[in-house]
Design a protein around this motif. Sequence first.
Motif, short mmCIF file in Angstrom:
data_model
loop_
_atom_site.label_atom_id
_atom_site.label_comp_id
_atom_site.label_asym_id
_atom_site.label_seq_id
_atom_site.Cartn_x
_atom_site.Cartn_y
_atom_site.Cartn_z
N LEU A 1 37.94 37.70 49.10
CA LEU A 1 38.67 37.05 48.03
C LEU A 1 39.90 37.90 47.72
CD1 LEU A 1 35.74 36.30 45.55
CD2 LEU A 1 36.71 34.76 47.27
N ILE A 2 41.05 37.26 47.59
CA ILE A 2 42.29 37.96 47.25
C ILE A 2 42.93 37.25 46.07
CG2 ILE A 2 44.60 38.63 48.02
CD1 ILE A 2 43.47 38.63 50.89
N VAL A 3 43.36 38.04 45.09
CA VAL A 3 44.11 37.52 43.95
C VAL A 3 45.41 38.30 43.88
CG1 VAL A 3 44.14 37.17 41.46
CG2 VAL A 3 42.00 36.93 42.69
N SER A 4 46.52 37.58 43.72
CA SER A 4 47.83 38.24 43.65
C SER A 4 48.73 37.48 42.71
CB SER A 4 48.46 38.28 45.04
OG SER A 4 49.77 38.81 44.96
N ASN A 5 49.56 38.23 42.00
CA ASN A 5 50.64 37.61 41.23
C ASN A 5 52.00 38.02 41.81
OD1 ASN A 5 50.99 40.22 40.34
ND2 ASN A 5 50.59 39.78 38.19
N MET B 1 38.31 33.41 53.91
CA MET B 1 39.09 34.11 52.93
C MET B 1 39.71 33.09 51.98
SD MET B 1 42.43 36.55 53.51
CE MET B 1 41.49 37.82 54.30
N ILE B 2 39.64 33.39 50.70
CA ILE B 2 40.34 32.60 49.69
C ILE B 2 41.41 33.50 49.08
CG2 ILE B 2 40.20 31.36 47.50
CD1 ILE B 2 37.26 30.89 48.02
N LEU C 1 38.52 46.38 47.92
CA LEU C 1 39.09 47.10 49.05
C LEU C 1 40.44 47.70 48.65
CD1 LEU C 1 38.35 44.46 51.82
CD2 LEU C 1 36.91 46.37 51.09
N LYS C 2 40.79 48.81 49.25
CA LYS C 2 42.08 49.44 48.97
C LYS C 2 43.23 48.67 49.61
CE LYS C 2 40.27 54.04 48.36
NZ LYS C 2 40.34 55.45 48.72
N HIS D 1 48.00 43.08 43.73
CA HIS D 1 47.13 42.38 44.66
C HIS D 1 45.75 43.02 44.61
CE1 HIS D 1 51.11 41.37 46.15
NE2 HIS D 1 51.31 42.66 46.36
N TYR D 2 44.72 42.20 44.58
CA TYR D 2 43.35 42.69 44.59
C TYR D 2 42.58 41.95 45.66
CZ TYR D 2 44.77 44.53 40.10
OH TYR D 2 45.44 45.20 39.12
N CYS D 3 41.81 42.69 46.43
CA CYS D 3 41.01 42.10 47.50
C CYS D 3 39.60 42.64 47.40
CB CYS D 3 41.61 42.48 48.86
SG CYS D 3 40.69 41.82 50.27
N CYS D 4 38.63 41.76 47.50
CA CYS D 4 37.24 42.22 47.52
C CYS D 4 36.50 41.56 48.67
CB CYS D 4 36.54 42.01 46.20
SG CYS D 4 36.23 40.31 45.77
N GLN D 5 35.49 42.27 49.15
CA GLN D 5 34.64 41.79 50.22
C GLN D 5 33.28 41.47 49.64
OE1 GLN D 5 34.05 44.56 53.43
NE2 GLN D 5 33.20 43.00 54.75
N ILE D 6 32.77 40.30 49.95
CA ILE D 6 31.48 39.84 49.45
C ILE D 6 30.42 40.17 50.50
CG2 ILE D 6 30.17 37.89 48.57
CD1 ILE D 6 32.74 38.47 46.98
N ASP D 7 29.33 40.78 50.06
CA ASP D 7 28.19 41.05 50.92
C ASP D 7 27.03 40.19 50.41
OD1 ASP D 7 25.85 42.02 52.15
OD2 ASP D 7 26.70 44.04 52.31
#
Length: 70
Positions: free
Chosen positions: A32-36, A1-2, A55-56, A40-46
Amino acid sequence: MIVEYKSPDVPITQAVFEQIVRYNMCLKVHYLIVSNGMHHYCCQIDYNKQSYSFLKEIPEYNSLEENLSL
């Protein structure tokens, strides 16, 4: 996870997301997670399907390994 943290006054834009994607080109992590701090945004890589999905929720730590078999 980054996880990429930005200052609360920095909006999460496509450019911010592309920065974390560039980091991942070498690391090949599955989340991958990006937050300020405000958003917050999280995505899963396939890697098998060469796709990603947002992801929610940020997954709980103990679920990360079992999700890698997707």
